[in-house]
Design an enzyme around this catalytic site. Structure first.
Site, PDB file in Angstrom:
ATOM      1  N   ARG A 243    -100.402 -15.911  68.900  1.00 20.23           N
ATOM      2  CA  ARG A 243     -99.076 -16.394  69.284  1.00 20.23           C
ATOM      3  C   ARG A 243     -98.051 -15.659  68.427  1.00 20.23           C
ATOM      4  NH1 ARG A 243    -100.968 -18.087  73.250  1.00 20.23           N
ATOM      5  NH2 ARG A 243    -101.011 -20.201  74.081  1.00 20.23           N
ATOM      6  N   GLU A 272     -90.582 -15.042  74.076  1.00 23.65           N
ATOM      7  CA  GLU A 272     -91.196 -14.230  75.131  1.00 23.65           C
ATOM      8  C   GLU A 272     -90.400 -14.417  76.413  1.00 23.65           C
ATOM      9  OE1 GLU A 272     -95.290 -15.365  75.444  1.00 23.65           O
ATOM     10  OE2 GLU A 272     -95.821 -14.386  73.590  1.00 23.65           O
ATOM     11  N   HIS A 291     -97.506 -10.763  77.261  1.00 23.13           N
ATOM     12  CA  HIS A 291     -98.499 -11.848  77.201  1.00 23.13           C
ATOM     13  C   HIS A 291     -99.497 -11.700  78.371  1.00 23.13           C
ATOM     14  CE1 HIS A 291     -99.090 -16.098  75.397  1.00 23.13           C
ATOM     15  NE2 HIS A 291    -100.223 -15.673  75.930  1.00 23.13           N
TER      16      HIS A 291
HETATM   17  O1  3PY Z   1    -104.979 -19.230  76.622  1.00 23.62           O
HETATM   18  C1  3PY Z   1    -103.897 -19.052  76.072  1.00 23.62           C
HETATM   19  O2  3PY Z   1    -103.296 -19.966  75.505  1.00 23.62           O
HETATM   20  C2  3PY Z   1    -103.283 -17.730  76.089  1.00 23.62           C
HETATM   21  O3  3PY Z   1    -102.174 -17.567  75.711  1.00 23.62           O
HETATM   22  C3  3PY Z   1    -104.068 -16.572  76.582  1.00 23.62           C
HETATM   23  O4  3PY Z   1    -103.336 -15.399  76.538  1.00 23.62           O
END
Ligand code: 3PY
Length: 326
Positions: A243, A272, A291
């Site tokens: 993250r 993002e 992402h």
């Molecule tokens: O599974 C998740 O939380 C993701 O962000 C995968 O990229």
């Protein structure tokens, strides 16, 4: 034949940026009466006592007290990914609502994304693709990158995804170091040839590539700052598939500008997407993707299947395969 009444499932939208995929609707409708947030808000009095489950498709709808108060029969919320950092788990649980994520569905595709970023950054694939033209000097030393085979990868966070990254890195003949809250068993370590570092510092000082694969929690918020960046080799690359807020982005900008580290490859940032004038977007030694983590047809289908299994279990009073507790 008597019509079976299906439980009502609330989703944000269908088939848009914040909607469940059109391709999944038919499958969802086999198990639920699907309503969107728009339909819910249009006829709130009718639906509020009927909604039993929510399927959160990438953070939407926003789950706050107001929504929870308006859904007295809500029993379960299934999240489309593994990270639950966008949810107030304590608040949700205080309403007696269960929660689930989709850890199995996301692990391979996210690990692939991590490896893809590592390879693309090391071998300058994106730069090369942008630059290629009939005039490109194909053999110029300008195109030298980093050899992946034989290089050391330090994985921070050795859960399901981190372990799958290690499996992939082993196939690329990398030396693997890892740091995790809990050490993996000896068999698991040997299977991927991973060496445990008790201290994050040791991993940082030895790695040519450092990959962040931790979940975002208060403990990992800005886990990676100036101090950690300065411990890395000046020739090393930082890869983040966890993250954005796990990294102190101001410190990262400075480290990339001043040569404290060589490069970075980020699938996650904060916010993002980044605003157009963000300093990270102005750097040459960075690769940023929007992402992409889980975004494959197969993974998204598996996520919906995992969500349905969790919701049905909760509604039938059975143990949920992937219940998440506050
Ligand atoms: O599974 C998740 O939380 C993701 O962000 C995968 O990229």
């Amino acid at each position: 034949m008597e019509q079976r009444e299906l439980p009502v499932l609330l989703v944000n939208e269908v088939g848009s940026v914040h909607g469940v995929l059109e391709a999944h609707v038919e499958f969802l409708k086999k198990h639920f009466h699907l309503i969107t947030m728009k339909e819910f808000l249009k006829n709130k009095n009718h639906w509020s006592k009927k909604v039993q489950a929510i399927y959160l498709w990438w953070h939407k709808p926003i789950i706050n007290r107001e929504l929870l108060e308006s859904l007295p029969d809500l029993k379960v919320i299934a999240n489309s990914g593994v990270g639950m950092d966008h949810l107030d788990l304590k608040l949700i649980s205080s309403f007696g609502v269960k929660m689930a994520n989709a850890p199995h569905a996301v692990s391979s595709s996210t690990a692939d994304t991590g490896m893809a970023l590592l390879l693309a950054s090391a071998r300058r694939l994106v730069e090369g693709n942008i630059a290629v033209s009939p005039d490109t000097a194909c053999f110029a030393a300008d195109w030298l990158g980093d050899e992946v085979s034989g290089a050391t990868l330090g994985i921070i966070g050795m859960g399901r995804i981190g372990y799958k990254v290690a499996k992939r890195a082993k196939a690329f003949e990398m030396k693997i170091l890892y740091h995790n809250r809990n050490r993996r068993t000896e068999e698991e370590e040997q299977a991927v040839g991973a060496i445990y570092c008790t201290k994050i510092e040791d991993l940082l000082q030895q790695s040519d590539f450092v990959m962040l694969v931790v979940s975002l929690t208060p403990q990992t918020h800005k886990l990676f700052g100036k101090k950690e960046l300065e411990l890395m080799k000046p020739t090393a690359t930082l890869i983040n598939i966890s993250r954005g807020p796990v990294v102190d982005q101001d410190a990262l900008v400075e480290a990339l500008q001043t040569g404290v580290i060589k490069a970075a490859a980020l699938d996650v940032t904060y916010p993002e997407p980044l605003p157009r004038d963000h300093p990270l977007l102005k750097l040459k030694n960075i690769l940023i993707t929007p992402h992409l983590g889980i975004k494959t047809d197969k993974a998204t289908r598996m996520i919906t299947e995992e969500a349905v299994a969790n919701i049905l279990a909760a509604l039938n009073g059975l143990p949920m395969p992937n219940e998440v507790f506050p």
